[in-house]
Write a protein that holds these residues in place. Structure first.
Motif, mmCIF file in Angstrom:
data_model
loop_
_atom_site.group_PDB
_atom_site.id
_atom_site.type_symbol
_atom_site.label_atom_id
_atom_site.label_comp_id
_atom_site.label_asym_id
_atom_site.label_seq_id
_atom_site.Cartn_x
_atom_site.Cartn_y
_atom_site.Cartn_z
ATOM 1 N N PRO C 5 0.835 -1.202 0.000
ATOM 2 C CA PRO C 5 0.000 0.000 0.000
ATOM 3 C C PRO C 5 0.872 1.255 0.000
ATOM 4 O O PRO C 5 1.984 1.248 0.517
ATOM 5 N N ASP C 6 0.324 2.274 -0.572
ATOM 6 C CA ASP C 6 1.034 3.553 -0.631
ATOM 7 C C ASP C 6 1.274 4.060 0.787
ATOM 8 O O ASP C 6 0.340 4.244 1.554
ATOM 9 N N PRO C 7 2.531 4.249 1.187
ATOM 10 C CA PRO C 7 2.793 4.685 2.558
ATOM 11 C C PRO C 7 2.414 6.139 2.810
ATOM 12 O O PRO C 7 2.379 6.580 3.947
ATOM 13 N N GLN C 147 15.110 1.709 -3.078
ATOM 14 C CA GLN C 147 15.293 0.298 -2.720
ATOM 15 C C GLN C 147 14.694 -0.594 -3.808
ATOM 16 O O GLN C 147 13.613 -1.157 -3.659
ATOM 17 N N ALA C 148 15.396 -0.673 -4.871
ATOM 18 C CA ALA C 148 14.965 -1.552 -5.959
ATOM 19 C C ALA C 148 16.209 -2.037 -6.673
ATOM 20 O O ALA C 148 17.243 -1.364 -6.667
ATOM 21 N N ARG C 149 16.085 -3.226 -7.256
ATOM 22 C CA ARG C 149 17.233 -3.821 -7.949
ATOM 23 C C ARG C 149 16.977 -3.862 -9.449
ATOM 24 O O ARG C 149 15.833 -3.817 -9.890
ATOM 25 N N ILE C 150 18.084 -3.976 -10.152
ATOM 26 C CA ILE C 150 17.999 -4.102 -11.606
ATOM 27 C C ILE C 150 17.757 -5.569 -11.928
ATOM 28 O O ILE C 150 18.484 -6.434 -11.438
ATOM 29 N N SER C 151 16.758 -5.852 -12.766
ATOM 30 C CA SER C 151 16.528 -7.268 -13.095
ATOM 31 C C SER C 151 17.185 -7.674 -14.412
ATOM 32 O O SER C 151 17.343 -8.851 -14.684
ATOM 33 N N ASP C 213 11.672 -3.094 -3.860
ATOM 34 C CA ASP C 213 11.514 -3.567 -2.483
ATOM 35 C C ASP C 213 10.760 -2.493 -1.716
ATOM 36 O O ASP C 213 10.758 -1.326 -2.102
ATOM 37 N N ASP C 214 10.172 -2.906 -0.649
ATOM 38 C CA ASP C 214 9.446 -1.983 0.199
ATOM 39 C C ASP C 214 10.365 -0.814 0.591
ATOM 40 O O ASP C 214 11.525 -1.052 0.915
ATOM 41 N N PRO C 215 9.999 0.412 0.533
ATOM 42 C CA PRO C 215 8.653 0.946 0.318
ATOM 43 C C PRO C 215 8.405 1.419 -1.123
ATOM 44 O O PRO C 215 7.539 2.262 -1.316
ATOM 45 N N CYS C 216 9.175 0.911 -2.073
ATOM 46 C CA CYS C 216 8.954 1.353 -3.465
ATOM 47 C C CYS C 216 7.672 0.752 -4.015
ATOM 48 O O CYS C 216 7.307 -0.360 -3.662
ATOM 49 N N LEU C 217 7.059 1.446 -4.928
ATOM 50 C CA LEU C 217 5.811 0.997 -5.525
ATOM 51 C C LEU C 217 5.925 1.006 -7.035
ATOM 52 O O LEU C 217 6.350 2.013 -7.612
ATOM 53 N N ALA C 218 5.542 -0.100 -7.610
ATOM 54 C CA ALA C 218 5.525 -0.112 -9.078
ATOM 55 C C ALA C 218 4.348 0.735 -9.553
ATOM 56 O O ALA C 218 3.243 0.637 -9.027
ATOM 57 N N MET C 219 4.605 1.576 -10.530
ATOM 58 C CA MET C 219 3.491 2.321 -11.152
ATOM 59 C C MET C 219 3.029 1.601 -12.403
ATOM 60 O O MET C 219 1.887 1.716 -12.808
ATOM 61 N N ALA C 220 3.974 0.906 -13.030
ATOM 62 C CA ALA C 220 3.620 0.146 -14.237
ATOM 63 C C ALA C 220 4.629 -0.972 -14.411
ATOM 64 O O ALA C 220 5.782 -0.852 -13.985
ATOM 65 N N LEU C 249 8.430 3.098 -11.427
ATOM 66 C CA LEU C 249 8.137 2.989 -10.001
ATOM 67 C C LEU C 249 8.248 4.341 -9.322
ATOM 68 O O LEU C 249 8.862 5.271 -9.851
ATOM 69 N N ARG C 250 7.621 4.412 -8.154
ATOM 70 C CA ARG C 250 7.754 5.610 -7.330
ATOM 71 C C ARG C 250 8.227 5.188 -5.948
ATOM 72 O O ARG C 250 7.811 4.149 -5.424
ATOM 73 N N ALA C 251 9.107 5.977 -5.429
ATOM 74 C CA ALA C 251 9.708 5.620 -4.142
ATOM 75 C C ALA C 251 9.757 6.854 -3.261
ATOM 76 O O ALA C 251 10.179 7.922 -3.724
ATOM 77 N N PRO C 252 9.334 6.717 -2.042
ATOM 78 C CA PRO C 252 9.414 7.877 -1.139
ATOM 79 C C PRO C 252 10.824 8.045 -0.600
ATOM 80 O O PRO C 252 11.564 7.073 -0.442
ATOM 81 N N LEU C 253 11.190 9.270 -0.343
ATOM 82 C CA LEU C 253 12.457 9.561 0.331
ATOM 83 C C LEU C 253 12.217 10.832 1.141
ATOM 84 O O LEU C 253 12.039 11.907 0.565
ATOM 85 N N GLY C 254 12.201 10.698 2.437
ATOM 86 C CA GLY C 254 11.884 11.851 3.263
ATOM 87 C C GLY C 254 10.499 12.360 2.901
ATOM 88 O O GLY C 254 9.544 11.590 2.757
ATOM 89 N N ALA C 255 10.425 13.663 2.654
ATOM 90 C CA ALA C 255 9.124 14.253 2.320
ATOM 91 C C ALA C 255 8.854 14.229 0.826
ATOM 92 O O ALA C 255 7.820 14.717 0.370
#
Lengths: 434, 117, 440
Positions: C5-7, C147-151, C213-220, C249-255
């Motif tokens: 879920p979106d944090p 926090q995501a890896r290259i596949s 990886d958490d807390p990143c979110l795939a957008m597509a 993907l979208r990933a939060p960092l701070g604000a």
């Protein structure tokens, strides 16, 4: 903003060194349509400055087959009257895309200059270093200075600089259809050349309809008598000059068309090397492009062999001398050999009478490979007027009855968004053709 | 299947180049055409046509047809460039995929120097 | 794997049209309404410094067309020296990820991190995405923000089917490899800014497939191959490497947020992808006023001075592109650093400048001091002279590719800077005073 146009006229006053940019008025387009008719109006408007007007036809530079025509209009040193000389090969295209629809060159510069017209800018550049250069050198120098091999030049050669009435406006290295001495008129303004390059974009009123109409017309044209033929040899044969092909054939290399012109009316001849060899020639200047049938045909009729004749034409090209006019002069004087013809090159003479009427006789005086159902001088002048207004190659205009007045009115509507009433066309054509 | 050019028939009229420019720009222009009439060596009368395809350049010279790989790393010219972005100046030939009548350059060639094969 | 879920709550209500089950295909109206919902026009920075290829110009074109036209341009010095202040977002497009990281350096990494942590949005595509993915390789490890890896990574490189030079890049003791190029289909994730929308196409030129990886979110995710997909590896390998992996993907960092895209959603040939990119951007833009609004220009040119400058720019950009277009006939290529450059690249920048000249000609005023105007005009004059000189040198040189490398390198740099100068002026003159109208 009009379609198939840049909507801009440059008025270059050489006396003051100023360049004025004016919009192309709708009124001018509606009343004059384009090409020579607009040039005629601009000539009249600026007559006090003895102007030369460069321009292109309404449909020049488009997918209409044969739409290669640019023109230079001005008072002819040979006839004393307003004349229109055709600028084909790629010169008309470059004028069309130069960012100006018409370029009025008036007055006289105090110093030798050349004009650099590009993408809607007209610059006046010093030309002292190339003033006395031959046509080929001048073109190469300007291309080198400006950094592009595709720059098209309209050049006044040494003959024009010396004031010969046969001083022709040359296109890059080759003869144009100028039989009026307009090269000398350009040089008299202290202008060595006009260099043109346009990388613009021309909007179309109804793009799909215009292209479809052009494609449809080409389909009809391809069934014409010109199909499968090319070069001056075929052209001469089509005009009934049966001996010409055999005379020129040993020198003929390839045939070249003007922009989007189905019939390739220009033939390159080799004076060095094997013309049949299809690879890049080792010699930097192996020959000459014959762009005007009259010059080699007239020299042939004087009794010169092809190599002698083409060498003379090449020297005329470098000197900026109207080779067809020279041949006419030689014929009038009873000259029958190459030395005699060469002797006339620096004489500064011209045939006693210049071309009759405002259109260049570089286009044959009759139809070729086609039956228009009519002929004669009046028909020819009207056909030329039509070509010079809409921007058709004048030689191809004599091979293509399918491109008739009704078709051009239709193309003007879908391409340029210009509604032309038959009465307006009549007025424009008779105003030009007399 | 792709565009082929018969250099022996070509008269350097540039109809193909303008047609291609039209296909790209919906207006008349030459700079985005992927088929180009080569006409720089005018004094030698040496002209031809160059066509940009996805991976190759098709060069129609008077001598005949040559096909060259685009962007192939030659000799020690450079390292692999996995992130190379296409320059959109002249997009490769798409055979006028959106046109019912096939490639427009072929349609407008007045001397049938362009064909598919 | 379902996305977490979106944090964070959405930054602002989503535009109504964006939640439509059948999103319109036209770019303008939806983004127009998304923009209209924003409290102010966002200010976007576009990175054009070391390591960037020319694809940042795609960002410029797409943003401008979408009405996101408060743009400024930053190189590595600009990023490191406070240039991010006042921006809402920083966009980093393609290029060489290692070179990007090297050029930006620790100062750049720190500036970007601080910018995002304080609420800014980072938008990276292709190399701009690799830059911020987790990596142990220096100098990329300065930018471990996501926090995501290259596949698309392999220790043993498969054999390419074609375009070997575009197939892979060394990555430590492994290789990043690219099983396909050109258009691919992407499917929006069930949650996030594009949820409920249909699949859309975007072009892939060496960009990553990502494993968030958490807390990143795939957008597509990469959903399928497109008729225009070109396979550099066998289809089965391409499927295994890409399909179902995160393409955006979208990933939060701070604000703040980072948006990373494998494909180039900003490519001007893909209007729907452009629209979605802008929609995602408006979704996560910072709330409230920017930290420090851009300073008003100290002086404006007006009247004849504007016309004179615009005319000079037309003259010199035209002169330059004429020479550059002529150079495209020349078979020369230059090796500059690790890349091979062709003359066509000059014109990529020149065309971007040329397209903006008519607007400058129509401007009523330009935010420029007289001496800056002079410098801009002279800069373009030098480019014309430089290109003409290069052409002469190419004609005179026995080994043009080597002999002219230095000259070409300087010119690439000069042209890029002059192009940035002209674009900066163009975008700064938007609005009532400059009179350059926004596109409809």
């Amino acid at each position: 903003m009009p379609y198939l146009a840049s909507d801009k006229i440059a008025v270059i006053d050489l006396a003051t060194g100023s360049v004025e940019e004016l919009p192309l008025s709708e009124e001018l387009l509606n009343s004059r349509i384009g090409g020579a008719a607009v040039a005629q109006a601009l000539y009249a408007e600026h007559e006090e400055g003895d102007p030369l007007v460069l321009g292109a036809g309404l449909l020049t530079g488009t997918l209409l087959s044969g739409s290669s025509l640019g023109l230079i209009s001005g008072k002819s040193p040979r006839t004393g009257a307003l004349a229109h000389a055709p600028l084909t090969l790629y010169a008309g295209l470059e004028i069309k895309y130069s960012g100006f629809d018409y370029i009025v060159i008036k007055g006289r510069s105090a110093e030798p200059v050349y004009l650099w017209v590009h993408d809607g800018i007209a610059d006046i550049e010093p030309a002292a270093e190339i003033w006395n250069a031959d046509v080929w050198t001048a073109t190469q120098e300007v291309r080198k200075a400006m950094g592009d091999e595709l720059i098209q030049t309209l050049v006044a050669g040494p003959a024009a600089v010396a004031g010969s009435p046969l001083g022709q406006v040359m296109i890059n290295f080759w003869a144009s259809g100028d039989r009026f001495g307009l090269g000398s008129a350009l040089a008299a303004k202290n202008v060595k050349l006009v260099a043109l390059r346009g990388m613009g974009l021309i909007e179309i009123n109804d793009p799909e309809a215009y292209v479809a109409a052009c494609v449809g017309l080409l389909g009809e044209l391809k069934s014409g008598g010109w199909a499968g033929k090319k070069g001056l040899m075929d052209l001469a044969a089509g005009l009934g000059e049966a001996d010409f092909a055999a005379w020129l054939a040993p020198l003929a290399h390839r045939h070249r068309a003007g922009f989007n012109t189905p019939f390739a009316a220009n033939t390159f001849v080799f004076l060095e090397g094997d013309p049949k060899e299809l690879k890049e020639p080792a010699a930097p200047e192996p020959g000459v492009l014959l762009t005007d049938l009259d010059a080699p045909l007239s020299l042939m009729k004087l009794g010169l062999d092809a190599k002698e004749a083409c060498a003379i034409i090449r020297d005329c090209a470098k000197a900026g001398l109207d080779a067809a006019g020279l041949a006419e002069l030689a014929a009038a004087g009873g000259v029958k050999d190459a030395a005699g013809v060469r002797g006339l090159m620096s004489a500064g003479d011209a045939p006693a009478s210049g071309p009759a009427g405002p259109f260049s006789p570089c286009a044959p005086d009759k139809a070729a490979f086609a039956d228009f159902g009519q002929g004669g001088p009046e028909w020819w002048r009207r056909r030329m007027a039509l070509a010079y207004v809409f921007g058709l190659d004048p030689v191809f205009a004599l091979m293509s009855p399918q491109i008739d007045e009704a078709k051009l009115i239709e193309l003007a509507e879908v391409g340029a968004g210009l509604s032309i009433a038959p009465a307006t066309l009549e007025q424009v054509l008779s105003g030009l053709a007399g | 299947m792709g565009i082929k050019i018969d250099p022996g028939k070509c008269t350097a009229c540039m109809a193909c180049e303008l047609a291609c420019g039209y296909h790209r720009d919906d207006a008349f222009a030459l700079l985005s055409a992927c088929i180009i009439a080569y006409r720089a060596r005018e004094l030698k009368d040496y002209f031809g046509v160059v066509l940009k395809e996805e991976d190759t350049l098709v060069i129609a010279r008077p001598e005949g047809l040559e096909v060259k790989r685009i962007g192939a790393v030659e000799e020690d010219q450079g390292e692999a460039d996995a992130s190379a972005k296409p320059m959109l100046l002249r997009e490769p030939c798409d055979l006028c995929a959106d046109r019912e009548g096939g490639p427009l350059c072929q349609t407008v060639c007045p001397v049938d120097a362009i064909y598919q094969g | 794997m379902l996305p977490s879920p979106d944090p964070r709550p959405p930054a602002r209500p989503r535009p109504a049209s964006g939640s439509s089950p059948s999103p319109p295909t036209q770019a303008g109206p939806v983004v127009g309404s998304a923009l209209a919902a924003l409290p102010r026009r966002p200010r976007l920075g576009i990175y054009c410094g070391g390591g960037a290829s020319h694809s940042w110009l795609w960002m410029v074109d797409s943003f401008e067309r979408l009405g996101l036209d408060d743009l400024c341009f930053l190189d590595e010095k600009g990023v490191a020296s406070g240039g991010l202040a006042g921006l809402d977002a920083l966009a980093v497009s393609g290029g060489d990820a290692f070179a990007l990281a090297g050029a930006l350096g620790p100062e750049g990494a720190e500036a970007i991190e601080s910018f995002v942590r304080s609420g800014g949005l980072y938008l990276g595509s292709c190399a701009g995405a690799y830059l911020c993915l987790r990596s142990s390789k220096a100098p990329l490890n300065l930018f471990n923000f996501v926090q995501a890896r290259i596949s698309n990574l392999a220790r043993e490189l498969p054999q390419p089917l074609m375009l070997a030079e575009k197939f892979s890049t060394p990555y430590g003791c492994a290789h990043v490899f690219h099983p396909v190029r050109e258009a691919v289909w992407l499917a929006p994730a069930e949650e996030g800014p594009w949820s409920g929308g249909g699949r859309f196409a975007a072009p892939l030129y060496g960009g990553p497939a990502m494993l968030p990886d958490d807390p990143c979110l795939a957008m597509a995710t990469y959903a399928d191959f497109h008729p225009r997909t070109r396979f550099l590896a066998p289809r089965e390998l391409a499927e295994a490497t890409l399909l179902g992996r995160a393409a955006a993907l979208r990933a939060p960092l701070g604000a703040g947020w980072l948006h990373l895209y494998g494909p180039h959603l900003e490519h001007p040939g893909f209007a729907e992808a452009n629209r979605l990119m802008a929609e995602a951007l408006t979704h996560d833009l910072p709330d409230g006023p920017p930290a420090s609004p851009p300073a008003s220009p100290p002086s404006w040119l007006a009247g004849e001075a504007v016309r004179g400058l615009a005319r000079q720019l037309r003259r010199e950009v035209s002169n330059s592109r004429i020479v550059a277009a002529g150079l495209e006939d020349h078979p020369v290529r230059w090796r500059i650093g690790a890349k091979v450059y062709e003359p066509a690249k000059f014109r990529v920048f020149l065309e971007a400048a040329w397209r903006r000249v008519p607007a400058l000609e129509r401007a009523s005023a330009l935010p420029l001091a007289p001496e800056e105007s002079l410098a801009l005009g002279e800069g373009w004059q030098e480019i014309t002279a430089g290109l003409r000189g290069l052409r002469r040198a190419l004609e005179d040189s026995p080994d043009p590719g080597r002999d002219t490398t230095g000259q070409a390198n300087r010119l690439f740099d000069q042209i890029k800077r002059a192009c940035v100068g002209l674009l900066t002026l163009h975008f700064a003159a938007r609005g009532p005073r400059g009179g350059i109208s926004r596109p409809h």
